[in-house]
Design a protein around this motif. Structure first.
Motif, PDB file in Angstrom:
ATOM      1  N   UNK A   1       0.810  -1.226   0.000  1.00 14.63           N
ATOM      2  CA  UNK A   1       0.000   0.000   0.000  1.00 14.63           C
ATOM      3  C   UNK A   1       0.842   1.274   0.000  1.00 14.63           C
ATOM      4  N   UNK A   2       1.931   1.281   0.780  1.00 13.95           N
ATOM      5  CA  UNK A   2       2.778   2.469   0.836  1.00 13.95           C
ATOM      6  C   UNK A   2       3.499   2.705  -0.487  1.00 13.95           C
TER       7      UNK A   2
ATOM      8  N   UNK B   1      -0.614   3.548  10.845  1.00 15.17           N
ATOM      9  CA  UNK B   1      -0.590   4.998  11.067  1.00 15.17           C
ATOM     10  C   UNK B   1       0.343   5.673  10.072  1.00 15.17           C
ATOM     11  N   UNK B   2       1.447   4.992   9.743  1.00 15.57           N
ATOM     12  CA  UNK B   2       2.379   5.527   8.751  1.00 15.57           C
ATOM     13  C   UNK B   2       1.686   5.682   7.398  1.00 15.57           C
ATOM     14  N   UNK B   3       0.903   4.679   7.019  1.00 11.34           N
ATOM     15  CA  UNK B   3       0.206   4.727   5.746  1.00 11.34           C
ATOM     16  C   UNK B   3      -0.774   5.878   5.676  1.00 11.34           C
TER      17      UNK B   3
ATOM     18  N   UNK C   1      -1.853  11.234   3.177  1.00  9.59           N
ATOM     19  CA  UNK C   1      -2.183  12.662   3.204  1.00  9.59           C
ATOM     20  C   UNK C   1      -1.083  13.510   2.582  1.00  9.59           C
ATOM     21  N   UNK C   2       0.164  13.127   2.818  1.00 10.29           N
ATOM     22  CA  UNK C   2       1.279  13.875   2.230  1.00 10.29           C
ATOM     23  C   UNK C   2       1.266  13.772   0.701  1.00 10.29           C
ATOM     24  N   UNK C   3       0.954  12.582   0.194  1.00 11.80           N
ATOM     25  CA  UNK C   3       0.864  12.401  -1.258  1.00 11.80           C
ATOM     26  C   UNK C   3      -0.308  13.184  -1.830  1.00 11.80           C
TER      27      UNK C   3
ATOM     28  N   UNK D   1      -7.184  14.098  11.938  1.00 11.76           N
ATOM     29  CA  UNK D   1      -7.476  14.053  13.373  1.00 11.76           C
ATOM     30  C   UNK D   1      -8.966  13.875  13.647  1.00 11.76           C
ATOM     31  N   UNK D   2      -9.756  13.696  12.588  1.00 14.79           N
ATOM     32  CA  UNK D   2     -11.201  13.509  12.743  1.00 14.79           C
ATOM     33  C   UNK D   2     -11.504  12.013  12.716  1.00 14.79           C
ATOM     34  N   UNK D   3     -11.985  11.487  13.832  1.00 20.28           N
ATOM     35  CA  UNK D   3     -12.257  10.055  13.936  1.00 20.28           C
ATOM     36  C   UNK D   3     -13.661   9.683  13.456  1.00 20.28           C
TER      37      UNK D   3
END
Length: 249
Positions: free
Chosen positions: A8-9, A60-62, A67-69, A134-136
């Motif tokens: 996935x990454x 969490x890394x993914x 979001x960065x991509x 940060x929105x769950x």
């Protein structure tokens, strides 16, 4: 760690590569090529999450990497494209920079000050992505227009100019006030509290996914009939269907 954990990454990084190259193309006024790589980046953006769920390797890394991509493919690129379109449409004075210092040279570089407002799309996209992280609550729906959908709206404009060849549509798209209206509408929709359904199928049942199937069929009809001019209407349709639908909201 197993190889499947990296899949996935890797797909997310392909999204980032496409977005980075699209930005280079857009800066050089190669809008059609830029939009092609944006489409490819959005394709990878969809499938990184798909494979993460299928392989059960969400991390969490993914989430952060995704979001960065997206910030590049669906944040920076549409901002650049709107900046370029406003530059083309504006008849106002430009700023021309000569050599400024030994550290920064502005050789024959011209900008239209008003066109800088196009970069508000990039700023609004960054704010939207940060809020999303940060929105769950946004598991089965989106709060505000997703950045890829907003990007499709913005990149449809140069595609209409290039392929529709309509004097009426060209006059509208290259109108400064129209572009500013689209810019501010885009910024508002990205960070609004409007709840929009997600195109995530938990199963293939029509009963459980009626709104999604209806939306996809109507999208195909609009694209066939109106071609690229159908994309803004698809975004409008997406919002309207979400407002009348109570599914997953």
């Amino acid at each position: 760690m197993q190889l499947k954990n990296y899949i996935p990454n890797l797909i997310t990084l392909l999204n980032l590569f496409c977005g980075s190259f699209a930005a280079i193309l857009a800066v050089n006024n190669l809008f059609v090529a830029a939009t092609a790589f944006v489409f490819l980046g959005i394709f990878f953006d969809f499938f990184d999450g798909f494979f993460a769920r299928k392989l059960n390797v969400q991390s969490a890394l993914g989430v952060q990497l995704d979001s960065l991509a997206d910030m590049v493919t669906s944040g920076l690129v549409p901002g650049i494209i709107m900046f370029k379109l406003l530059s083309l449409a504006s008849e106002g004075p430009s700023l021309k920079f000569a050599s400024w210092s030994t550290f920064m040279q502005w050789e024959d570089f011209e900008i239209v000050p008003l066109a800088l407002l196009g970069l508000c799309i990039t700023l609004a996209s960054a704010y939207r992505l940060a809020k999303f992280n940060i929105d769950e609550d946004q598991q089965s729906y989106f709060k505000g227009l997703p950045t890829p959908a907003n990007t499709l709206l913005i990149i449809s404009l140069p595609l209409i100019l290039e392929f529709q060849n309509s004097d009426a549509m060209n006059a509208i798209i290259l109108n400064t006030w129209f572009l500013l209206a689209i810019t501010f509408l885009s910024c508002f929709l990205l960070n609004s509290n409007i709840k929009l359904f997600a195109l995530k199928f938990k199963n293939w049942s029509f009963k459980d996914n009626a709104m999604r199937y209806i939306f996809i069929v109507l999208c195909l009809v609009l694209l066939i009939v109106l071609q690229f001019a159908g994309i803004p209407l698809i975004i409008l349709l997406y919002i309207l269907l979400s407002l009348i639908s109570k599914e997953s909201l």
